[in-house]
Each structure stands twice: as C-alpha cells, then as structure tokens.
Design an enzyme around this catalytic site. Structure first.
Site, PDB file in Angstrom:
ATOM      1  N   GLU A  46     -21.315  -5.848   3.540  1.00  0.00           N
ATOM      2  CA  GLU A  46     -22.081  -4.807   4.231  1.00  0.00           C
ATOM      3  C   GLU A  46     -21.191  -3.592   4.502  1.00  0.00           C
ATOM      4  OE1 GLU A  46     -24.686  -4.583   8.390  1.00  0.00           O
ATOM      5  OE2 GLU A  46     -22.992  -5.962   8.221  1.00  0.00           O
ATOM      6  N   LYS A 115     -31.661  -1.825   6.029  1.00  0.00           N
ATOM      7  CA  LYS A 115     -31.587  -2.947   6.971  1.00  0.00           C
ATOM      8  C   LYS A 115     -32.646  -2.795   8.064  1.00  0.00           C
ATOM      9  CE  LYS A 115     -28.114  -5.207   9.965  1.00  0.00           C
ATOM     10  NZ  LYS A 115     -26.710  -5.104  10.443  1.00  0.00           N
ATOM     11  N   CYS A 150     -27.021  -8.692   6.652  1.00  0.00           N
ATOM     12  CA  CYS A 150     -26.363  -9.225   7.846  1.00  0.00           C
ATOM     13  C   CYS A 150     -27.341  -9.790   8.887  1.00  0.00           C
ATOM     14  CB  CYS A 150     -25.456  -8.153   8.452  1.00  0.00           C
ATOM     15  SG  CYS A 150     -24.132  -8.803   9.519  1.00  0.00           S
TER      16      CYS A 150
END
Length: 268
Positions: A46, A115, A150
């Site tokens: 990430e 995200k 994540c």
C-alpha cells in the site's frame, strides 16, 4: 485471453522510503530485476511510492493522477517483465486525495480502485477521500482477480465473493506488526469464506507507526499458506497459484450456493 492454469505471483514488500517517489520506484525496479522468469503477477505494498503522507504541504506536491510519472513507470516495468503489477499509490482527482489501488497489465490495460475503508485510528480518514465504487474484478490470463486495500480486509461484507466472481483477492497493505495476528487470520478467513487465493502484500522496514517485516503471505482457497521466500529479495515471497485447485474445491464444497443474497450499495 488464454487461460493460465497456473499463475505465478510474487510479493515485493519494499522498505518504503517516506515521501521519496524516485527512490521507491528504483527499489521496485531493482527487485523486479531479481525475479525468476515466468512471473505473472507482482504485488507491491500500500502507498508503495510515498508511504503514508499526512503533511499538508506534501499532500499538495506528492499526489499524482492516473497518467502521472508513477503509473507511467509501472506500465514500463509491466511491459518489460511481461507481468501485471498491483499495489496502491497516493492519487489525486480534482481537489481530493485518494489511496488508490492499481492493476497495471503488460498490454497497457489498467484498472483502479480507491480504498473504501479509511483507517479511523489514524489521520487517514480525515486526510483522504474514501472510494465510492465497488471492488473491481480484473480478468487477467484467464483468472478473475479482485483487489482491496489494507483496512478493507476487516470488512467481510465488502470483500464478499458473490457468485464466485473472483479466483484471487489481492490486499496491498501497511499493516504494523502489533496487529500481525489479526492481519494473518483475516487473510486466512477471507480465503476460506470466499474460496479464493488471497495475497497479503505488506511493506517491510519500519516507520512512525510500527514495524512490518516478514508479514506478506499467500493463502490458498482453503486458507493454507502456499508462499515461500524468494531467493535474493529480502522479505519477498513467491507462489504458484493453480486455477484447478480453486475450481475443484468449489466443486467439492459448493458453499457459494448457500450464501445469503443481498446487494451492496455502490455509493453513499
């Protein structure tokens, strides 16, 4: 596109140099030069090119568009090594900053995903803009591959593999070792419940938020670890993922046929 019954995946958990895009691109290029022939998929951590940035001045200078230098370099490396490259970078669209995942193919095709779940225990949720689109599924060499980022991993509904839409799930991350137990077991859980390979690509080294070494994993559709260290690349792992293993396990244990039916909203 022809089917690859086996897909060779490599995770390159670079020790991210904070706020230094060129240094991090150089680390990726150097690591990819050490890979064996025949790698199909390279996964980076990430925010691989900058690390987590919350400084107001740097958030003006560092975020890039999808046509910026970082993505152009990834296209070059993907074509050079004839593989897809996946990870996330610091992106901007208009005035908003995103933690944006990418799937760059050697053909030049590209897919992006912002995200959705921003980590509220840090300043990420106050600094970045959450994504508004559902998890994408990319068709690559006969495989269906999804990607999240994540903290998205903690939300099984968001990751749900409806109607076996994907064969592998990729998770670029900066997941500190203080939460390693959760990270590893959530990856295993997502593999088992979705009957898919799961690739957890963590960074290495340390930063202000913790340590990260030796926390990249690849699990098969039954949750078993299948990766092994990649010789010559610190903390890197490699695995051959087999499509027949996915299909055979789903045939023998068709759990998706009993799954709850519901639709996820695509927007807030």
């Amino acid at each position: 596109m022809a089917l690859n019954s086996t897909l060779c995946a490599v995770v390159l958990p670079i020790d991210i140099v904070w706020a230094d895009r060129e240094a991090n691109l150089a680390l990726v290029e150097k690591a990819m030069a050490k890979m064996p022939a025949g790698v199909d998929l390279v996964v980076l951590p990430e925010l691989f090119s900058t690390g987590f940035i919350n400084d107001a001045r740097l958030l003006t200078d560092l975020p890039e568009t999808n046509t910026g230098h970082t993505i152009r370099e990834l296209h070059r490396l993907a074509a050079l090594h004839n593989c897809a490259i996946v990870g996330s970078f610091l992106a901007c669209t208009a005035r908003n900053v995103y933690n944006r995942a990418f799937f760059i193919e050697p053909s030049g095709d590209e897919t992006f995903y912002d995200k959705r779940h921003l980590f509220s225990l840090s300043s990420e949720s106050k600094t970045y803009t959450p994504g508004r689109n559902a998890v994408p599924v990319v068709r690559f060499r006969g495989w269906n591959i999804a990607m999240i980022v994540c903290y998205d991993l903690r939300f099984p509904v968001w990751c749900r593999n409806k109607a076996n839409a994907y064969d592998a799930l990729i998770v670029p991350a900066n997941w500190a070792s203080a939460r390693e137990y959760a990270w590893r077991h959530l990856l295993i859980a997502r593999a088992i419940e979705n009957q898919a390979y799961v690739i957890g690509a963590n960074r290495s080294g340390r930063d202000d938020y913790g340590e990260y070494d030796n926390m990249s994993y690849i699990f098969d559709p039954m949750g078993h670890p299948v990766s092994e260290p990649l010789a010559g690349c610190d903390n890197a792992v490699i695995a051959s993922m087999t499509k027949t293993a996915v299909d055979e396990w789903r045939r023998r244990f068709p759990a998706s046929a009993d799954a709850d039916s519901f639709d996820l909203p695509l927007e807030f």
